[in-house]
Write a protein that holds these residues in place. Sequence first.
Motif, PDB file in Angstrom:
ATOM      1  N   ALA A  93      -4.178  26.370  17.223  1.00 22.00           N
ATOM      2  CA  ALA A  93      -4.282  27.577  18.044  1.00 22.00           C
ATOM      3  C   ALA A  93      -5.020  28.679  17.288  1.00 22.00           C
ATOM      4  CB  ALA A  93      -2.883  28.052  18.445  1.00 22.00           C
ATOM      5  N   GLN A  94      -5.668  29.533  18.036  1.00 18.36           N
ATOM      6  CA  GLN A  94      -6.405  30.646  17.434  1.00 18.36           C
ATOM      7  C   GLN A  94      -5.468  31.719  16.913  1.00 18.36           C
ATOM      8  OE1 GLN A  94      -9.639  30.818  17.037  1.00 18.36           O
ATOM      9  NE2 GLN A  94     -10.506  29.243  18.396  1.00 18.36           N
ATOM     10  N   SER A  95      -4.332  31.920  17.577  1.00 15.43           N
ATOM     11  CA  SER A  95      -3.428  33.006  17.188  1.00 15.43           C
ATOM     12  C   SER A  95      -2.023  32.717  17.721  1.00 15.43           C
ATOM     13  CB  SER A  95      -3.929  34.348  17.738  1.00 15.43           C
ATOM     14  OG  SER A  95      -3.975  34.307  19.163  1.00 15.43           O
ATOM     15  N   VAL A  96      -1.094  33.585  17.349  1.00 14.20           N
ATOM     16  CA  VAL A  96       0.285  33.485  17.797  1.00 14.20           C
ATOM     17  C   VAL A  96       0.833  34.900  17.925  1.00 14.20           C
ATOM     18  CG1 VAL A  96       1.171  33.269  15.440  1.00 14.20           C
ATOM     19  CG2 VAL A  96       2.545  32.431  17.361  1.00 14.20           C
TER      20      VAL A  96
ATOM     21  N   ASP B 272      -0.584  23.290  21.390  1.00 16.82           N
ATOM     22  CA  ASP B 272      -1.455  23.626  20.267  1.00 16.82           C
ATOM     23  C   ASP B 272      -0.618  24.118  19.092  1.00 16.82           C
ATOM     24  OD1 ASP B 272      -3.594  23.100  21.995  1.00 16.82           O
ATOM     25  OD2 ASP B 272      -3.628  25.183  22.693  1.00 16.82           O
ATOM     26  N   VAL B 273      -1.032  23.764  17.898  1.00 14.29           N
ATOM     27  CA  VAL B 273      -0.284  24.105  16.691  1.00 14.29           C
ATOM     28  C   VAL B 273      -0.493  25.580  16.357  1.00 14.29           C
ATOM     29  CG1 VAL B 273       0.056  23.593  14.245  1.00 14.29           C
ATOM     30  CG2 VAL B 273      -0.564  21.753  15.831  1.00 14.29           C
TER      31      VAL B 273
ATOM     32  N   GLY C 260      -0.841  31.635  25.726  1.00 10.86           N
ATOM     33  CA  GLY C 260       0.167  31.549  26.770  1.00 10.86           C
ATOM     34  C   GLY C 260       1.314  32.486  26.584  1.00 10.86           C
ATOM     35  N   GLY C 261       1.619  32.883  25.317  1.00 14.82           N
ATOM     36  CA  GLY C 261       2.784  33.745  25.098  1.00 14.82           C
ATOM     37  C   GLY C 261       2.416  35.156  24.723  1.00 14.82           C
TER      38      GLY C 261
ATOM     39  N   ALA D 140      -8.235  25.233  19.456  1.00 13.70           N
ATOM     40  CA  ALA D 140      -8.025  25.461  20.890  1.00 13.70           C
ATOM     41  C   ALA D 140      -8.767  26.711  21.331  1.00 13.70           C
ATOM     42  CB  ALA D 140      -6.537  25.596  21.180  1.00 13.70           C
ATOM     43  N   GLN D 141      -9.164  26.723  22.574  1.00 15.00           N
ATOM     44  CA  GLN D 141      -9.802  27.901  23.120  1.00 15.00           C
ATOM     45  C   GLN D 141      -8.815  29.061  23.164  1.00 15.00           C
ATOM     46  OE1 GLN D 141     -13.049  28.081  23.796  1.00 15.00           O
ATOM     47  NE2 GLN D 141     -13.288  25.925  23.204  1.00 15.00           N
ATOM     48  N   ALA D 142      -9.338  30.253  23.036  1.00 17.69           N
ATOM     49  CA  ALA D 142      -8.466  31.433  23.007  1.00 17.69           C
ATOM     50  C   ALA D 142      -7.605  31.518  24.270  1.00 17.69           C
ATOM     51  CB  ALA D 142      -9.296  32.700  22.841  1.00 17.69           C
TER      52      ALA D 142
END
Length: 392
Positions: free
Chosen positions: A263-266, A341-342, A389-390, A382-384
């Motif tokens: 994943a791009q971010s969290v 996605d991780v 999603g969160g 993964a795409q942004a």
Amino acid sequence: MNENQQSMPPETPQTAAAPEAAAAVSVVALPWYRRPLFWGILLFLGLLLLAGWLFWKEWQQAEATKASVAAQTEQWREHNAALESFMQQLRALLAKDPCEVKQGLGRITSPAGVMWPPLASGADRSDAVPQKPGDLADKSGSGRSDTPPAPAQNNADAQKQIPPVPVQKQTPRNVSELMEQATVLVLAMKEEGLAMGTGFFVAPGYVVTNAHVVGDATEAVVVNKAMGRPFAATVRLVAHDNGQDFALLGVDGTSGIVPLKLAQSVSRTERVSAWGFPGAVTNDDPKFAALLKGDEAAAPEVVYTEGVVSVILERNPPLIVHTATVSQGNSGGPLINEKGDVVGINTFIKLDDASYRQSSLAIVCSSLAAFLRGAGVSITMAQASESAGGKQ
């Protein structure tokens, strides 16, 4: 007086007493062994002795039971004290940084009956655990433990001539199937024994896990249900400094496994889930026991827990604090978002002694991506829009 009366002889006392004297002479005294009183007394004494013997036996048994209970109570008291000391050492160790945790593991003394490290070394459990990880991956499919091993040189030549059967291409239909085939159990033989952790595919033929899972080992074994059997893995690169805790494993014949995207971010409050093989669950899995005994077709079930991101600690590297439950054995496993996605790699936990609350911590995916790029691994980001999603 007439003549008849004069001819009758007079009665005498001796003639009248003759029958009584004859009766007295016929009464004879009984001997002692024929007297009922003697046998009655003898029987009474016998019963008294029997009652005394039975009472003595009961007393002896009661004393023995009392002594056994006292000894067992004292043994359990000592065992409980040792367990409490062991738990205090673990709590103190969990409060430290990951780098210090690895150094402290070898200094912890476990009480009797507690397996530490969680999986015993081959010397301790030669009947169940292979002497080295390669033995588990290189065993033939016959499953016979009494077959003598071939010489090491011959095994090496056979591996060069006959490549391992590759994993068939799989197309996951949902996030659950994706994680079940991409998350692997990692077994590595370290100096202190056989260690168990989790890893996941980040590219075809490449698995990433925590550095503290493999330690100083140069080889490991990875397995899951989708792979069908254990595969030998080579430790390609390890990073265990400056807050990093990454290890890259190369696994041949697994190009059919679909790797996970990074994943791009969290973000805080984002829903996440942890996937892996926690020892608290996996050690009770009969398939795991069968795997250690040589059944190549057996693979433990991957365990799933879910939670949310509590906070992201801006450290170097940043850490994700989340509520998905993890425990020993989850180290190196993926923390994913709802898209699969991780977002991070689960690394360690911390326990609050005051509230007995546990915090699960994962290193952010951006640091993992930088490590993999530095190792020359072609990863997929993964795409942004897919990994947001969160976000709020």
